[in-house]
Design an enzyme around this catalytic site. Sequence first.
Site, PDB file in Angstrom:
ATOM      1  N   ARG A  51      36.958  23.860  52.907  1.00  0.00           N
ATOM      2  CA  ARG A  51      37.423  22.761  51.879  1.00  0.00           C
ATOM      3  C   ARG A  51      38.984  22.233  51.964  1.00  0.00           C
ATOM      4  O   ARG A  51      39.572  23.194  52.636  1.00  0.00           O
ATOM      5  CB  ARG A  51      37.384  23.403  50.421  1.00  0.00           C
ATOM      6  CG  ARG A  51      35.700  23.491  49.996  1.00  0.00           C
ATOM      7  CD  ARG A  51      35.888  24.016  48.496  1.00  0.00           C
ATOM      8  NE  ARG A  51      36.396  22.979  47.432  1.00  0.00           N
ATOM      9  CZ  ARG A  51      37.406  23.240  46.752  1.00  0.00           C
ATOM     10  NH1 ARG A  51      38.036  24.522  46.560  1.00  0.00           N
ATOM     11  NH2 ARG A  51      37.933  22.514  45.764  1.00  0.00           N
TER      12      ARG A  51
ATOM     13  N   LYS B 101      37.733  36.807  49.282  1.00  0.00           N
ATOM     14  CA  LYS B 101      36.736  35.934  49.444  1.00  0.00           C
ATOM     15  C   LYS B 101      35.765  36.259  50.562  1.00  0.00           C
ATOM     16  O   LYS B 101      36.182  36.792  51.437  1.00  0.00           O
ATOM     17  CB  LYS B 101      37.320  34.518  50.114  1.00  0.00           C
ATOM     18  CG  LYS B 101      36.408  33.598  50.318  1.00  0.00           C
ATOM     19  CD  LYS B 101      37.294  32.042  50.332  1.00  0.00           C
ATOM     20  CE  LYS B 101      36.302  30.853  50.747  1.00  0.00           C
ATOM     21  NZ  LYS B 101      36.919  29.613  50.643  1.00  0.00           N
TER      22      LYS B 101
ATOM     23  N   ARG C   7      44.318  29.630  41.257  1.00  0.00           N
ATOM     24  CA  ARG C   7      44.963  30.921  41.803  1.00  0.00           C
ATOM     25  C   ARG C   7      45.419  31.772  40.748  1.00  0.00           C
ATOM     26  O   ARG C   7      45.480  31.159  39.502  1.00  0.00           O
ATOM     27  CB  ARG C   7      46.433  30.648  42.685  1.00  0.00           C
ATOM     28  CG  ARG C   7      46.168  30.199  43.932  1.00  0.00           C
ATOM     29  CD  ARG C   7      46.332  31.062  45.024  1.00  0.00           C
ATOM     30  NE  ARG C   7      46.148  30.351  46.331  1.00  0.00           N
ATOM     31  CZ  ARG C   7      45.088  29.938  46.683  1.00  0.00           C
ATOM     32  NH1 ARG C   7      43.742  30.052  46.109  1.00  0.00           N
ATOM     33  NH2 ARG C   7      45.066  29.359  47.980  1.00  0.00           N
TER      34      ARG C   7
END
Length: 318
Positions: free
Chosen positions: A116, A181, A315
């Site tokens: 992305r 992640k 974030r």
Amino acid sequence: MLNLLADGEVHSGESLGAALGVSRAAVWKQLQKLERYGLALESVKGRGYRLPGGLNLLSGEAIGTALDPAARELLRELILCDEVDSTNGQLLLRMEEGCGHGVAMFAERQTAGRGRRGRTWVSPFSGGINLSIGWQFNGGVQLLEGLSLAVGVALARALAEFEVPDIRLKWPNDVWCRERKLAGVLLELSGDLTDRCAVVVGIGLNVGLRGDSAAAIDQPWIDLQSVRAGIDRNRLAASMLNHLLPLLRDYPECGFGAYREAWLALDQFAGRPVRLQSANQAWTGTAVGVDMSGALILEADGEHKLFHGGEVSLREAP
Ligand code: BTN
């Protein structure tokens, strides 16, 4: 060659040549290709070659046998590649040629994996699951609202089948585990966005990243191997298709509404202070879930502000 060396045992050049029906020189050429793939081929003096630790290669047969009947019916074609630039790029081309619907493409390695917001997706050979699925929709792109979040739910469900612990979803479309992640989703569209349009659902999941390749990742990451070792990549790949293909079939009717509760139950940042950043603006507040369209709800100064996927990044606020 890869299939022969995948067992992690030592194979002599002679036996490899005999098994493949090629000369020693051709064996040597193929072994060099493996090194180009970044695989740690070991030469064992006087005995031959081996890939330490072996490889759990993707296999069309193994994925096929682990598919549910519903997924088997929806899957028009299964493509496995050793190496491509980007499975999303390849499937977009197919969609444009009108032959990408229901096609699932896996690649052991991508040389230009897309993430992305213009990022690169690091995809070393057999270090992850790189999957793209093409799907044609009639009725315009608004039917796809929230789809990338729903895909996250489908991935979490697939991972739950393998008892992967601590899975969470980070808006808009990351799968996280232990604050890092584990997987990302990239949807790319083509066609007429007001009518007959096509989506390519791209998923990159870290399974076992070797140190050298992981050095290129510019955000906190984690791989499956470090939370639940020994998961068979083929069974996991099939489980992903088992969840994703029916989702794509049903999405125009059921929409994100059918996935919202499940998404909220896995929300990584629920009730936490966050900072949202676009190209030229930033907002801070508390993340308080997502609405029926998958937009993030940010609470700041007693007010709710909605953010839609696109180019905003989220974030934890310092
Ligand atoms: C993200 O940035 O989080 C999205 C990553 C998506 C990566 C996958 S890997 C398979 C597919 N092909 C690509 O080039 N990208 C997606």
